[in-house]
Design a protein around this motif. Structure first.
Motif, short mmCIF file in Angstrom:
data_model
loop_
_atom_site.label_atom_id
_atom_site.label_comp_id
_atom_site.label_asym_id
_atom_site.label_seq_id
_atom_site.Cartn_x
_atom_site.Cartn_y
_atom_site.Cartn_z
N GLU A 216 48.78 0.57 79.64
CA GLU A 216 48.55 0.43 78.20
C GLU A 216 48.93 1.66 77.38
N THR A 217 48.86 2.83 78.00
CA THR A 217 49.11 4.07 77.25
C THR A 217 50.28 4.88 77.80
N SER A 218 51.10 4.27 78.63
CA SER A 218 52.21 5.01 79.23
C SER A 218 53.41 4.08 79.42
N SER B 73 53.79 9.21 77.15
CA SER B 73 52.37 8.83 77.05
C SER B 73 52.10 8.04 75.77
N LYS B 74 52.83 6.97 75.62
CA LYS B 74 52.67 6.07 74.47
C LYS B 74 52.91 4.64 74.96
N SER B 75 52.38 3.68 74.22
CA SER B 75 52.62 2.28 74.57
C SER B 75 54.07 1.90 74.26
#
Length: 131
Positions: free
Chosen positions: A91-93, A11-13
């Motif tokens: 954007e966030t995964s 769960s990060k860019s």
């Protein structure tokens, strides 16, 4: 010999994951419990050893931000690479997979396939908790 870790979702860019992996001192937090030594040698190189295994020096060889980072053996008798592939889901995964490639004789391949597979699986599965 070519080995691939499972693909994991983080769960990060891609940029956040790439920045984490590009900072080699962060690898200490990814190492398995049976690590007996970890030492940052410079900004692009670190040494580690697992119990019962010889010391290995990994060096950052190539970067393609934010999707790929390549580490390779620095010296020693064995030539291999460890590639981190980072694919944006949104954007966030992101999806992360590690690939290990090395040129070994059949006997050596048979002996190290299991430990190396377990090692790269441990590294990749530790990424979501470490970032």
């Amino acid at each position: 010999m070519n080995l691939e870790s499972p693909k994991i979702n983080v769960s990060k860019s891609p940029q956040e994951i790439f920045n984490f992996l590009a900072d080699i001192k962060n690898f200490k937090s990814l190492m398995p419990e049976n690590i007996s030594k970890f030492e940052v040698l410079d900004d692009n190189k670190f040494l580690f050893a697992l119990k019962g295994m010889p010391e290995i020096i990994l060096e950052k060889k190539d970067v393609l931000p934010p999707n790929k980072i390549v580490f390779g053996a620095a010296g020693g008798k064995i030539d291999f690479s460890l590639v981190g592939n980072i694919i944006e889901i949104n954007e966030t995964s992101s999806e992360v997979q590690l690939e290990f490639t090395g040129d070994f004789n059949p006997m050596m391949s048979m002996m190290i396939k299991g430990p190396i597979t377990k090692f790269i699986e441990t590294l990749v599965s530790s990424i979501p908790k470490a970032i």
